[in-house]
Scaffold this active site. Sequence first.
Site, PDB file in Angstrom:
ATOM      1  N   GLU A  98      11.668  33.130  21.259  1.00  0.00           N
ATOM      2  CA  GLU A  98      11.508  32.126  22.315  1.00  0.00           C
ATOM      3  C   GLU A  98      12.248  32.563  23.580  1.00  0.00           C
ATOM      4  O   GLU A  98      13.256  33.279  23.503  1.00  0.00           O
ATOM      5  CB  GLU A  98      12.122  30.798  21.846  1.00  0.00           C
ATOM      6  CG  GLU A  98      11.145  29.686  21.594  1.00  0.00           C
ATOM      7  CD  GLU A  98      10.406  29.159  22.821  1.00  0.00           C
ATOM      8  OE1 GLU A  98      10.204  29.912  23.803  1.00  0.00           O
ATOM      9  OE2 GLU A  98      10.011  28.001  22.798  1.00  0.00           O
ATOM     10  N   ASP A  99      11.775  32.099  24.720  1.00  0.00           N
ATOM     11  CA  ASP A  99      12.488  32.391  25.965  1.00  0.00           C
ATOM     12  C   ASP A  99      13.730  31.523  26.111  1.00  0.00           C
ATOM     13  O   ASP A  99      14.805  32.009  26.396  1.00  0.00           O
ATOM     14  CB  ASP A  99      11.553  32.233  27.182  1.00  0.00           C
ATOM     15  CG  ASP A  99      10.792  30.914  27.216  1.00  0.00           C
ATOM     16  OD1 ASP A  99      10.953  30.088  26.298  1.00  0.00           O
ATOM     17  OD2 ASP A  99      10.025  30.706  28.176  1.00  0.00           O
ATOM     18  N   ASP A 102      15.560  24.284  25.243  1.00  0.00           N
ATOM     19  CA  ASP A 102      15.964  23.283  26.222  1.00  0.00           C
ATOM     20  C   ASP A 102      16.218  21.969  25.463  1.00  0.00           C
ATOM     21  O   ASP A 102      17.293  21.782  24.905  1.00  0.00           O
ATOM     22  CB  ASP A 102      14.844  23.187  27.265  1.00  0.00           C
ATOM     23  CG  ASP A 102      15.188  22.314  28.444  1.00  0.00           C
ATOM     24  OD1 ASP A 102      16.358  22.287  28.842  1.00  0.00           O
ATOM     25  OD2 ASP A 102      14.279  21.654  28.985  1.00  0.00           O
ATOM     26  N   PHE A 151      17.492  24.632  36.299  1.00  0.00           N
ATOM     27  CA  PHE A 151      16.143  25.139  36.059  1.00  0.00           C
ATOM     28  C   PHE A 151      16.092  26.600  36.478  1.00  0.00           C
ATOM     29  O   PHE A 151      16.336  26.937  37.634  1.00  0.00           O
ATOM     30  CB  PHE A 151      15.103  24.318  36.819  1.00  0.00           C
ATOM     31  CG  PHE A 151      13.715  24.650  36.376  1.00  0.00           C
ATOM     32  CD1 PHE A 151      13.209  24.099  35.203  1.00  0.00           C
ATOM     33  CD2 PHE A 151      12.928  25.537  37.089  1.00  0.00           C
ATOM     34  CE1 PHE A 151      11.937  24.427  34.761  1.00  0.00           C
ATOM     35  CE2 PHE A 151      11.656  25.870  36.648  1.00  0.00           C
ATOM     36  CZ  PHE A 151      11.163  25.310  35.485  1.00  0.00           C
ATOM     37  N   ARG A 164       7.519  34.804  36.850  1.00  0.00           N
ATOM     38  CA  ARG A 164       7.728  35.411  35.529  1.00  0.00           C
ATOM     39  C   ARG A 164       8.088  36.886  35.647  1.00  0.00           C
ATOM     40  O   ARG A 164       8.691  37.467  34.753  1.00  0.00           O
ATOM     41  CB  ARG A 164       6.460  35.290  34.682  1.00  0.00           C
ATOM     42  CG  ARG A 164       6.073  33.866  34.303  1.00  0.00           C
ATOM     43  CD  ARG A 164       5.003  33.896  33.224  1.00  0.00           C
ATOM     44  NE  ARG A 164       4.280  32.642  33.093  1.00  0.00           N
ATOM     45  CZ  ARG A 164       4.678  31.621  32.331  1.00  0.00           C
ATOM     46  NH1 ARG A 164       5.810  31.703  31.660  1.00  0.00           N
ATOM     47  NH2 ARG A 164       3.955  30.523  32.241  1.00  0.00           N
TER      48      ARG A 164
HETATM   49  P1  IMP Z   1      12.027  22.480  24.887  1.00  0.00           P
HETATM   50  O1  IMP Z   1      10.882  22.058  24.017  1.00  0.00           O
HETATM   51  O2  IMP Z   1      12.484  21.351  25.771  1.00  0.00           O
HETATM   52  O3  IMP Z   1      13.183  23.105  24.144  1.00  0.00           O
HETATM   53  O4  IMP Z   1      11.452  23.474  25.941  1.00  0.00           O
HETATM   54  C1  IMP Z   1      11.195  24.741  25.694  1.00  0.00           C
HETATM   55  C2  IMP Z   1      10.216  25.307  26.714  1.00  0.00           C
HETATM   56  O5  IMP Z   1      10.317  24.696  27.998  1.00  0.00           O
HETATM   57  C3  IMP Z   1      10.542  26.757  26.927  1.00  0.00           C
HETATM   58  O6  IMP Z   1       9.849  27.548  25.997  1.00  0.00           O
HETATM   59  C4  IMP Z   1      10.127  26.991  28.360  1.00  0.00           C
HETATM   60  O7  IMP Z   1       8.768  27.363  28.386  1.00  0.00           O
HETATM   61  C5  IMP Z   1      10.280  25.656  29.024  1.00  0.00           C
HETATM   62  N1  IMP Z   1      11.558  25.584  29.810  1.00  0.00           N
HETATM   63  C6  IMP Z   1      12.662  24.890  29.490  1.00  0.00           C
HETATM   64  N2  IMP Z   1      13.627  25.044  30.424  1.00  0.00           N
HETATM   65  C7  IMP Z   1      13.109  25.886  31.354  1.00  0.00           C
HETATM   66  C8  IMP Z   1      13.645  26.455  32.556  1.00  0.00           C
HETATM   67  O8  IMP Z   1      14.798  26.250  32.994  1.00  0.00           O
HETATM   68  N3  IMP Z   1      12.806  27.275  33.244  1.00  0.00           N
HETATM   69  C9  IMP Z   1      11.529  27.552  32.829  1.00  0.00           C
HETATM   70  N4  IMP Z   1      11.014  27.050  31.703  1.00  0.00           N
HETATM   71  C10 IMP Z   1      11.792  26.227  30.960  1.00  0.00           C
HETATM   72 MG    MG Z   2       8.125  28.609  26.368  1.00  0.00          MG
END
Ligand code: IMP
Ligand code: MG
Length: 188
Positions: A98-99, A102, A151, A164
């Site tokens: 995963e990147d 969050d 962000f 990206r």
């Molecule tokens: P989660 O489900 O809230 O944990 O979100 C995960 C996904 O939200 C990641 O795989 C990203 O694609 C996107 N995301 C969350 N925070 C950021 C950020 O700061 N920048 C860009 N994408 C984000």
């Molecule tokens: Mg993602």
Amino acid sequence: MTSDIKEVLITEDQIQAKVQELAEQINRDYRDKNPVLVGVLNGAFVFLSDLMRHLDLSCTVDFVSWSSYGKDTSSSGVFRIMKDLETSVESKHVLIVEDIIDTGLTLHYLLDTVRARKPASVKVAALLDKPSRRRIEAKADYLGFQIPDAFVVGYGLDFAQRYRNLPFIGILKPEIYAGRGTPPDDIQ
Ligand code: IMP
Ligand code: MG
């Protein structure tokens, strides 16, 4: 494009050193396990492609893509598979790549989905973690960097599909997303 960045949070050199370090741990842990690397599209493709080139073991790669119902992913927490795995992971060692973690919702549901397919094991490698935003338990076994609640874009991460291609992780200038809603509404 770099003029849209307020601050470089993690430099290209820092990322590359960390990716190598994570790959060395994975090399030790997965020797002879033939892992399946599962990249979460779109954000993880840059991290995954760098990480796997440091892996000195036999592995395969597959991808999933998720989308949320409704606009606000964080509050709905309901996901839909846009692109599923193309291979069976039954009895295999799965490493999700995963990147960023969050709220944790994406990873939480992805782990549920993968575990239901009876893999031999499942672990997670994530480049970034924003622990202060967590809504549900989710944890990386291999983590690059913990970051504050900002962000970020670059190295695969986008805002409205842009940025990206930046080789570093940076914080966007607020005026870039002003009038377009807060960035987290735009992330999936
Ligand atoms: P989660 O489900 O809230 O944990 O979100 C995960 C996904 O939200 C990641 O795989 C990203 O694609 C996107 N995301 C969350 N925070 C950021 C950020 O700061 N920048 C860009 N994408 C984000
Ligand atoms: Mg993602």
